[in-house]
Enzyme design. Structure first.
Site, PDB file in Angstrom:
ATOM      1  CE  LYS A  45      -3.035  -2.338   3.380  1.00  0.00           C
ATOM      2  NZ  LYS A  45      -2.384  -2.918   4.445  1.00  0.00           N
ATOM      3  N   GLY A  46       2.164   1.201   0.021  1.00  0.00           N
ATOM      4  CA  GLY A  46       3.142   2.278   0.292  1.00  0.00           C
ATOM      5  C   GLY A  46       2.916   3.021  -0.891  1.00  0.00           C
ATOM      6  CG  ASP A 105      15.362  -0.998   3.673  1.00  0.00           C
ATOM      7  OD1 ASP A 105      16.330  -0.198   3.552  1.00  0.00           O
ATOM      8  OD2 ASP A 105      14.669  -1.685   4.293  1.00  0.00           O
ATOM      9  CG  PHE A 154      11.408   2.503  10.097  1.00  0.00           C
ATOM     10  CD1 PHE A 154      11.541   1.512   9.289  1.00  0.00           C
ATOM     11  CD2 PHE A 154      10.438   3.118  10.495  1.00  0.00           C
ATOM     12  CE1 PHE A 154      10.374   0.783   8.928  1.00  0.00           C
ATOM     13  CE2 PHE A 154       8.915   2.376  10.152  1.00  0.00           C
ATOM     14  CZ  PHE A 154       9.073   1.183   9.420  1.00  0.00           C
ATOM     15  CG  ASP A 161       3.083   0.606   7.438  1.00  0.00           C
ATOM     16  OD1 ASP A 161       3.856   0.358   6.358  1.00  0.00           O
ATOM     17  OD2 ASP A 161       2.851  -0.351   8.054  1.00  0.00           O
TER      18      ASP A 161
HETATM   19  P1  IMP Z   1      12.913  -3.969   0.975  1.00  0.00           P
HETATM   20  O1  IMP Z   1      13.796  -4.029   1.768  1.00  0.00           O
HETATM   21  O2  IMP Z   1      13.653  -3.190  -0.306  1.00  0.00           O
HETATM   22  O3  IMP Z   1      12.219  -5.453   0.093  1.00  0.00           O
HETATM   23  O4  IMP Z   1      11.489  -3.080   1.451  1.00  0.00           O
HETATM   24  C1  IMP Z   1      10.380  -3.834   1.873  1.00  0.00           C
HETATM   25  C2  IMP Z   1       9.387  -3.002   2.455  1.00  0.00           C
HETATM   26  O5  IMP Z   1       9.896  -2.591   3.632  1.00  0.00           O
HETATM   27  C3  IMP Z   1       9.199  -1.756   1.442  1.00  0.00           C
HETATM   28  O6  IMP Z   1       8.531  -1.713   0.505  1.00  0.00           O
HETATM   29  C4  IMP Z   1       8.563  -0.972   2.711  1.00  0.00           C
HETATM   30  O7  IMP Z   1       7.242  -1.250   2.757  1.00  0.00           O
HETATM   31  C5  IMP Z   1       9.250  -1.441   3.870  1.00  0.00           C
HETATM   32  N1  IMP Z   1      10.277  -0.341   4.197  1.00  0.00           N
HETATM   33  C6  IMP Z   1      11.592  -0.525   4.101  1.00  0.00           C
HETATM   34  N2  IMP Z   1      12.243   0.627   4.707  1.00  0.00           N
HETATM   35  C7  IMP Z   1      10.949   1.287   5.322  1.00  0.00           C
HETATM   36  C8  IMP Z   1      10.842   2.776   5.944  1.00  0.00           C
HETATM   37  O8  IMP Z   1      12.116   3.301   6.220  1.00  0.00           O
HETATM   38  N3  IMP Z   1       9.808   3.040   6.337  1.00  0.00           N
HETATM   39  C9  IMP Z   1       8.526   2.411   6.173  1.00  0.00           C
HETATM   40  N4  IMP Z   1       8.816   1.170   5.327  1.00  0.00           N
HETATM   41  C10 IMP Z   1       9.929   0.726   5.224  1.00  0.00           C
HETATM   42 MG    MG Z   2       5.342  -1.402   5.826  1.00  0.00          MG
END
Ligand code: IMP
Ligand code: MG
Length: 185
Positions: A45-46, A105, A154, A161
């Site tokens: 939902k981001g 991330d 974060f 969220d």
């Molecule tokens: P990934 O580590 O790139 O796979 O990210 C996974 C998911 O973690 C992202 O799509 C976000 O939903 C969540 N995420 C990563 N970093 C943050 C942050 O700083 N704030 C909020 N959600 C995050």
């Molecule tokens: Mg999240």
């Protein structure tokens, strides 16, 4: 309306800065896709607040679809495995797809989605993200359209969220460590 929640220790990107950058990104995307009909695929939902503001600035015909994915935590996380909890409504074979993310991330989620969507044989697939936390990257993701590079903190707001809260803040803010503790996801 930059209402500051007490849980936010710092506003990293103001509402105004987000909106200014989105106008630029919209122009870049329109220029890149002016000769085709792109399909913007938002990662729920981001992406929701970002996507809805972004498409208004992409002044060419386009279509939208959405996908939702759940990444596995704990020991399974390193495998990059994830599960699609809401799939696309449309077929993307032969389409020009632009994956729209709120934040990248580690890159695990985007990496999984790219592999999954590439297997459906789109004509092209590119990535657009509002935020890029590059210092945490594990999986290399080619990013065609990037809003902001951010430090390894974060963040919440503007769709992002913590435990399903703070998505409605109109800015990107750093959440207090007292709220996140050690378990950030
Ligand atoms: P990934 O580590 O790139 O796979 O990210 C996974 C998911 O973690 C992202 O799509 C976000 O939903 C969540 N995420 C990563 N970093 C943050 C942050 O700083 N704030 C909020 N959600 C995050
Ligand atoms: Mg999240």
């Amino acid at each position: 309306m930059n209402h500051k929640s007490d849980d936010i220790v710092e506003i990293l990107i103001t509402q105004e800065a987000i909106q200014r950058r989105i106008v630029e990104m919209g122009r870049e995307i329109a220029a890149a896709y002016q000769d085709c009909l792109p399909l913007l695929v938002g990662v729920l939902k981001g992406c929701v607040l970002f996507m809805s503001d972004l498409v208004k600035e992409v002044e060419i015909p386009l279509q939208m679809d959405f996908i939702a994915v759940m990444s596995y935590g704990g020991v399974h996380r390193a495998s990059g495995a994830a599960r699609i909890t809401k799939d696309l409504d449309c077929v993307i074979e032969g389409r020009d797809v632009l994956l729209v993310e709120g934040i990248i991330d580690t890159g695990m989620t985007a990496g999984y989605l790219l592999r999954n969507l590439e297997a459906r044989q789109p004509r092209s697939i590119r990535v657009c993200t509002l935020l890029d936390k590059e210092a945490r990257r594990i999986v290399r993701i080619p990013i065609a359209f990037r809003g902001f590079n951010i430090p390894d903190r974060f963040v919440v707001g503007y769709g992002l969220d913590f435990r399903q809260l703070y998505r409605n803040l109109p800015y990107i803010g750093v959440l207090s460590d007292e709220i996140t503790g050690l378990n950030r996801n």
